[in-house]
Design an enzyme around this catalytic site. Structure first.
Site, PDB file in Angstrom:
ATOM      1  N   GLY B 177     -10.087  -6.800  -2.859  1.00 45.73           N
ATOM      2  CA  GLY B 177      -9.795  -7.209  -1.482  1.00 45.73           C
ATOM      3  C   GLY B 177      -9.176  -6.100  -0.656  1.00 45.73           C
ATOM      4  N   GLY B 179      -8.477  -2.774  -2.170  1.00 47.26           N
ATOM      5  CA  GLY B 179      -9.080  -1.517  -2.630  1.00 47.26           C
ATOM      6  C   GLY B 179     -10.421  -1.263  -1.981  1.00 47.26           C
ATOM      7  N   ASN B 243     -15.390   1.609 -15.918  1.00 49.16           N
ATOM      8  CA  ASN B 243     -13.960   1.412 -16.097  1.00 49.16           C
ATOM      9  C   ASN B 243     -13.222   2.667 -15.630  1.00 49.16           C
ATOM     10  OD1 ASN B 243     -11.291   1.309 -17.348  1.00 49.16           O
ATOM     11  ND2 ASN B 243     -12.098  -0.550 -18.331  1.00 49.16           N
ATOM     12  N   ALA B 244     -12.251   2.493 -14.773  1.00 48.40           N
ATOM     13  CA  ALA B 244     -11.548   3.640 -14.196  1.00 48.40           C
ATOM     14  C   ALA B 244     -10.934   4.527 -15.279  1.00 48.40           C
ATOM     15  CB  ALA B 244     -10.474   3.175 -13.227  1.00 48.40           C
ATOM     16  N   THR B 265      -6.834  -0.401  -8.527  1.00 53.12           N
ATOM     17  CA  THR B 265      -7.068  -1.591  -9.357  1.00 53.12           C
ATOM     18  C   THR B 265      -5.821  -2.483  -9.243  1.00 53.12           C
ATOM     19  OG1 THR B 265      -6.053  -0.477 -11.236  1.00 53.12           O
ATOM     20  CG2 THR B 265      -8.456  -0.278 -11.028  1.00 53.12           C
ATOM     21  N   SER B 266      -5.902  -3.723  -9.726  1.00 48.73           N
ATOM     22  CA  SER B 266      -4.731  -4.602  -9.648  1.00 48.73           C
ATOM     23  C   SER B 266      -3.797  -4.378 -10.841  1.00 48.73           C
ATOM     24  CB  SER B 266      -5.150  -6.070  -9.540  1.00 48.73           C
ATOM     25  OG  SER B 266      -5.299  -6.429  -8.177  1.00 48.73           O
ATOM     26  N   TYR B 274      -6.408  -5.847 -14.549  1.00 56.16           N
ATOM     27  CA  TYR B 274      -6.860  -4.544 -15.033  1.00 56.16           C
ATOM     28  C   TYR B 274      -7.630  -4.716 -16.336  1.00 56.16           C
ATOM     29  CZ  TYR B 274      -6.861   0.459 -15.890  1.00 56.16           C
ATOM     30  OH  TYR B 274      -7.241   1.760 -16.084  1.00 56.16           O
ATOM     31  N   CYS B 411      -3.828  -2.556  13.872  1.00 60.21           N
ATOM     32  CA  CYS B 411      -3.477  -1.408  14.701  1.00 60.21           C
ATOM     33  C   CYS B 411      -2.022  -1.050  14.413  1.00 60.21           C
ATOM     34  CB  CYS B 411      -3.668  -1.823  16.160  1.00 60.21           C
ATOM     35  SG  CYS B 411      -3.356  -0.558  17.338  1.00 60.21           S
TER      36      CYS B 411
HETATM   37  N1  NAD Z   1      -1.343   0.369  -0.823  1.00 62.53           N
HETATM   38  C1  NAD Z   1      -1.371  -0.750  -0.167  1.00 62.53           C
HETATM   39  O1  NAD Z   1      -1.190  -0.773   1.039  1.00 62.53           O
HETATM   40  C2  NAD Z   1      -1.625  -2.006  -0.877  1.00 62.53           C
HETATM   41  C3  NAD Z   1      -1.719  -3.161  -0.131  1.00 62.53           C
HETATM   42  C4  NAD Z   1      -2.000  -4.328  -0.791  1.00 62.53           C
HETATM   43  C5  NAD Z   1      -2.185  -4.337  -2.141  1.00 62.53           C
HETATM   44  N2  NAD Z   1      -2.030  -3.200  -2.866  1.00 62.53           N
HETATM   45  C6  NAD Z   1      -2.209  -3.216  -4.320  1.00 62.53           C
HETATM   46  O2  NAD Z   1      -3.483  -2.655  -4.605  1.00 62.53           O
HETATM   47  C7  NAD Z   1      -4.022  -3.294  -5.747  1.00 62.53           C
HETATM   48  C8  NAD Z   1      -5.413  -3.825  -5.470  1.00 62.53           C
HETATM   49  O3  NAD Z   1      -5.377  -4.908  -4.532  1.00 62.53           O
HETATM   50  P1  NAD Z   1      -6.688  -5.753  -4.279  1.00 62.53           P
HETATM   51  O4  NAD Z   1      -6.369  -6.779  -3.257  1.00 62.53           O
HETATM   52  O5  NAD Z   1      -7.842  -4.837  -4.025  1.00 62.53           O
HETATM   53  O6  NAD Z   1      -6.849  -6.447  -5.711  1.00 62.53           O
HETATM   54  P2  NAD Z   1      -8.090  -7.240  -6.329  1.00 62.53           P
HETATM   55  O7  NAD Z   1      -7.547  -7.949  -7.501  1.00 62.53           O
HETATM   56  O8  NAD Z   1      -8.805  -8.006  -5.271  1.00 62.53           O
HETATM   57  O9  NAD Z   1      -9.048  -6.056  -6.816  1.00 62.53           O
HETATM   58  C9  NAD Z   1      -8.793  -5.278  -7.959  1.00 62.53           C
HETATM   59  C10 NAD Z   1     -10.117  -4.627  -8.360  1.00 62.53           C
HETATM   60  O10 NAD Z   1      -9.908  -3.751  -9.480  1.00 62.53           O
HETATM   61  C11 NAD Z   1     -11.015  -3.892 -10.345  1.00 62.53           C
HETATM   62  N3  NAD Z   1     -10.610  -3.448 -11.687  1.00 62.53           N
HETATM   63  C12 NAD Z   1      -9.804  -4.072 -12.583  1.00 62.53           C
HETATM   64  N4  NAD Z   1      -9.650  -3.335 -13.679  1.00 62.53           N
HETATM   65  C13 NAD Z   1     -10.391  -2.208 -13.506  1.00 62.53           C
HETATM   66  C14 NAD Z   1     -10.640  -1.070 -14.311  1.00 62.53           C
HETATM   67  N5  NAD Z   1     -10.095  -0.929 -15.522  1.00 62.53           N
HETATM   68  N6  NAD Z   1     -11.434  -0.108 -13.807  1.00 62.53           N
HETATM   69  C15 NAD Z   1     -11.999  -0.234 -12.587  1.00 62.53           C
HETATM   70  N7  NAD Z   1     -11.805  -1.296 -11.800  1.00 62.53           N
HETATM   71  C16 NAD Z   1     -11.003  -2.269 -12.256  1.00 62.53           C
HETATM   72  C17 NAD Z   1     -11.369  -5.348 -10.257  1.00 62.53           C
HETATM   73  O11 NAD Z   1     -12.706  -5.589 -10.665  1.00 62.53           O
HETATM   74  C18 NAD Z   1     -11.167  -5.639  -8.780  1.00 62.53           C
HETATM   75  O12 NAD Z   1     -12.330  -5.454  -8.016  1.00 62.53           O
HETATM   76  C19 NAD Z   1      -3.044  -4.370  -6.129  1.00 62.53           C
HETATM   77  O13 NAD Z   1      -2.184  -3.903  -7.137  1.00 62.53           O
HETATM   78  C20 NAD Z   1      -2.280  -4.608  -4.877  1.00 62.53           C
HETATM   79  O14 NAD Z   1      -1.024  -5.154  -5.116  1.00 62.53           O
HETATM   80  C21 NAD Z   1      -1.787  -2.031  -2.253  1.00 62.53           C
END
Ligand code: NAD
Ligand code: NAD
Lengths: 558, 558
Positions: B177, B179, B243-244, B265-266, B274, B411
């Site tokens: 969502g 990423g 896989n990352a 990734t989460s 993950y 924004c």
């Molecule tokens: N930096 C920011 O501003 C910010 C904002 C919100 C969320 N986050 C954090 O970013 C992370 C991702 O959020 P999201 O909403 O995209 O989460 P999400 O759960 O919707 O997406 C995570 C993605 O990672 C993939 N994934 C899981 N394990 C993996 C692996 N080993 N290799 C490759 N891909 C893998 C999943 O298939 C999934 O598509 C969360 O930890 C969230 O808390 C950061």
């Protein structure tokens, strides 16, 4: 910016009377109650800003205290002051029905929520320990806990002694700000009490305010006083100078078993609240600074000794209870695996009250005139005519409790009564029957305002002990309803990491606006307590919600 | 009471247009935004109530969702609904200037604030993970993070590549969502990007919404696409199925070093977020249930592999950053001692913005009409005429971002502008220029709303990283100011134990009352961010406070 924690020149006393030094009574009340918390008659160590409960403070530093007062004196009726761990950090535009002060004290992100990290920040001048009513400006001296303790001891008698306390006695530790209420509550409930404290000044303070009857300097002397009284069918209290760990162990040794055993040292704070065995007070103060880690370790070892004695006394038949200072956890931390074999006082004795939103409701006369409190006492009796236990409490309180600072009263009432009583007080202010407005509040130890798995929310029916959404909702709702000040704290009662809780205070200034706010806030606040307990599955709470018409969307049968 | 988490028959879509199904626009907005969070176009797994960020949900169960909607449809303009971890628990009297909904999600007393305890309560139906904007009903799809990611990548270029991204490329993981915004943000900023995700449906989702340009199923294929584009001076993005941990290690092996390395990734949720190396998605889902402990351990081991690769790539010259998913902590938990050698994105790139209250401000057109958003875009340009970077952003956003669900815009603006812009939108609603009211909110990842020592408050100047008084005050103040809904969450972004944060949403419905509320709330909310950073000692924040006339009582020179 200098940072002064101890200022021996300070002597704080709130204004009395009907003259304002601020823009209105809401703001005046905040100023007077902050000052009242630091009154010599009220606080344990006022010149160090310490109100009670270990290092529970009213302001972060004397500079912060002065600035809070200065800001309150210029605050507009449509502004709100933010206080962060005892420091005034911002003034923002809000509106007349919003709180005048919003407070957050001692809150830490969970992974860092421990005494080590807190003490580091505290030392740097970045934080303050707010305890419960210290940093939220609604401490009213030892009276604040007398009734709770009294209700607990009465309940113990009902469960264990068929309600008859004649000849029974209680062993406890700690005669501090809260603990000092124990001997008075015990004798009010008909028990004798032996209360051990290491600090003679604390015993003398309780003698002076008539909370304890006698002082003793040896166990033999204390036991003799108590035995004589018991033989004569009298209930007396004795403050014994000594270390609780020593005395408890000694009683086990001598095979003497009290009827009830508990403790109210400041065990929740092993660095500042519990003197290790064999140490003098001076050594303790010195080593807190020079060797905090060693001090904590020594304190916990002594607590382990005390808890082991408590467990033995329980085995030998004493009704043993943790009185909310987290001493079981501390002992468990150093290997007393069975520490939690004796129960906390809330699940054992208080929860049925919480289910009805009943808890330590309290009020303070801003006039400073005791007559104002006596008139409110009479009003409570008039409005709740059919509760002899409550009437008895009010009579005893009037007779035996010395006011500390601004005259105040505590009275455990619930959802059914709080708003009704408060609005009646507001009427009395309006009509001129009372000389000045009344401040109304409560402890954070209440029905809907705290998550504390080793105390208020221990052993909840559904296992939701640690869920802290509830106190946060309570604080948000009280802010939305128009309380005069609202606070969110962490670590009160049981120490860092173990609790989250909220406070609320609201002023009855005799206006119609106050009437509106009181009817909302003092319905909502106990309402969240009934809600929380109904959600956890308690029938008493569900029945209370239905009887009172509380709107709980997911309650079955709705 | 039944408890349904997955209901494959559900297809939620918020109402559009100017017709009300509730008592007023405040309440209507809450209903539409809750539903919009679960729109198929918006949420990652709408039928499981999962919006984004691992298991970030909008409601605790479908029963709770239905009941929230039902209560909103009957809620009065002077009542407030309380939502506890996604469940509607009470309705209480407040007043018109109070929030209509107050939310607390996923909060646990610190000592119990970990995934093990949370998952236990979640399984029992007692809690819900709210993430940040999932449980607080202001998620707007991947756009919500595009600009933040874009600003970060631009800032990386400024610090490391003299602002020139030509031919540069970024390696990342995760196209969920949040990423999923990375490839679009990267190409907007002029980089190419290789983004690895294990779940092909996630890559396809991003292709469909034009967030990613290409899909590849082997590293060779992906690198070839990128190399060709770079050689031709084009910036493209490739979603690589894999896989990352495998792919990052493979790049180290092949001695290929990207210009920038990060990950989304989460990782914050090792049980659900993950995929361990060598596991299929099906195995992962099955073993979450059958062996949670083993699953967490395996996930953390793979994260350690990935973080070690990131550290090596950093040594070899890549600008490496943690992008807010706590992957460093997870790796450190299993022995990668140097995990924190690469910085988090906030201290490295975002904090100067936070010091001015600048963060992910956003708004949504309740009409459902994209034209309403385009008109607000134009209004922002008109009111902030002298910011070419912002104008460029708005142009690119309009051109390249597909709306998901209700049309919305993000924004990054600060204290100086938020209230001004919001009041102008309110005027546009009043005059009829817009077809329906506008909902205004922000991420919890903002200047004054979060304490998160591994992310937003990493390495604060005064060491106050873990002090969470600040977000609590933010929530209380927004409630006092008259926001439409306010939320307090725990564990968002970085997972249980690591953060506390608050959300705020307010409706511009064209009324004078809304104008008042907007001018208070949207001054106060970024104001608390400037206050928090000024208190920590940042000069940019102190200057901003002075310039804007923020009332900070203890700021020097006041
Ligand atoms: N930096 C920011 O501003 C910010 C904002 C919100 C969320 N986050 C954090 O970013 C992370 C991702 O959020 P999201 O909403 O995209 O989460 P999400 O759960 O919707 O997406 C995570 C993605 O990672 C993939 N994934 C899981 N394990 C993996 C692996 N080993 N290799 C490759 N891909 C893998 C999943 O298939 C999934 O598509 C969360 O930890 C969230 O808390 C950061
Ligand atoms: N049950 C309740 O309703 C309730 C309410 C508030 C506070 N508490 C808890 O009760 C405890 C006491 O609160 P307080 O306000 O009285 O604290 P306080 O710090 O004012 O008093 C503690 C007292 O314990 C004494 N003491 C310390 N070590 C001792 C030892 N080894 N032996 C004997 N005496 C010793 C001190 O001299 C002091 O007088 C705290 O842990 C507090 O959090 C319980």
């Amino acid at each position: 910016m200098s940072f002064t924690r101890l200022d021996k020149s300070r002597k704080i006393r709130a204004d009395r009377g009907a003259e304002l030094t601020t823009a209105n009574w809401q703001i005046e009340a905040a100023k007077r109650m902050l000052m009242n918390n630091l009154d010599d008659e009220v606080a344990e160590h006022p010149q160090a800003l310490v109100v009670y409960g270990g290092i529970g403070r009213a302001a972060r530093s004397w500079e912060a205290f002065d600035k809070i007062v200065e800001v309150l004196e210029r605050l507009k009726p449509t502004e709100t002051l933010l206080v962060q761990s005892g420091k005034p950090v911002g003034v923002f535009p809000t509106h007349e029905d919003a709180p005048r002060v919003l407070i957050a004290n001692s809150n830490l992100v969970p992974e860092w929520a421990n005494w080590e990290h807190f003490n580091e920040l505290d030392k740097k001048g970045l934080m303050m320990y707010g305890q419960m009513t210290a940093g939220s400006w609604i401490y009213i001296g030892s009276q604040g806990i007398v009734q709770g303790t009294y209700e607990t001891f009465v309940s113990v008698a009902r469960q264990h002694f068929d309600g008859n306390t004649k000849g029974r006695w209680i062993l406890t530790g700690g005669l501090g700000g809260m603990g000092g209420a124990q001997p008075l509550a015990a004798t009010m409930a008909g028990y004798s009490m032996l209360a051990v404290d290491v600090d003679e000044t604390r015993i003398d303070f309780r003698l002076r305010t008539r909370y304890v009857d006698h002082k003793a300097t040896s166990l033999d002397e204390a036991l003799k006083l108590i035995d004589t009284a018991r033989a004569e069918g009298r209930a007396i209290s004795v403050g014994l100078l000594g270390n609780a760990a020593d005395v408890y162990a000694e009683l086990v040794e001598r095979n003497i078993t009290p009827d009830v055993v508990t403790d109210q040292t400041s065990a929740h704070d092993p660095l500042h609240g519990y003197l290790p065995q064999g140490w003098t007070l001076e050594q303790y103060l010195e080593r807190q600074e020079s060797d905090p880690t060693g001090t904590v370790a020594a304190a916990k070892q002594s607590m382990a000794v005390q808890v082991r004695a408590m467990l033995t006394l329980q085995e030998r038949g004493a009704a043993t209870l943790d009185y909310g200072n987290n001493i079981r956890q501390m002992a468990k931390d150093v290997g007393v695996d069975h520490a939690f074999d004796f129960p906390g006082f809330v699940p054992a004795y208080i929860r049925p009250l919480f289910c009805q939103g009943i808890g330590p409701f309290r009020w303070v006369a801003l006039s400073g005139d005791p007559e104002d409190i006596y008139k409110t006492d009479a009003k409570v009796k008039e409005l709740i005519p059919d509760d002899p236990h409550l009437h008895n409490w009010l009579d005893m309180a009037r007779e035996r409790i010395s006011f500390q600072g601004l005259p105040a009263r505590i009275c455990w009432i619930g959802l059914k009564d709080r708003a009704r009583i408060a609005r009646a007080f507001n009427e009395m202010v309006k009509s001129g029957e009372l000389k000045a407005p009344i401040v109304i509040g409560r402890d954070h130890l209440d029905s809907g305002s705290v998550a504390s798995p080793n105390r208020e929310t221990e052993s909840m029916l559904d296992g939701s002990d640690a869920v802290s959404d509830w106190p946060l909702l309570n604080a948000l709702l009280n802010t939305a309803g128009g309380a005069t000040w609202v606070s969110l704290h962490h670590g009160g009662g049981v120490g860092m990491g173990y609790s989250q809780h909220s406070g609320v205070v609201i002023v009855a200034d005799g206006t119609d606006a106050a009437d509106q706010r009181l009817s909302r806030v003092l319905w909502n606040d106990p309402g969240t307590g009934v809600m929380r307990h109904a959600d956890a599955g308690y029938d008493i709470a569900k029945d209370c919600a239905r009887e009172q018409g509380l709107d709980l969307p997911m309650l079955e049968g709705k």
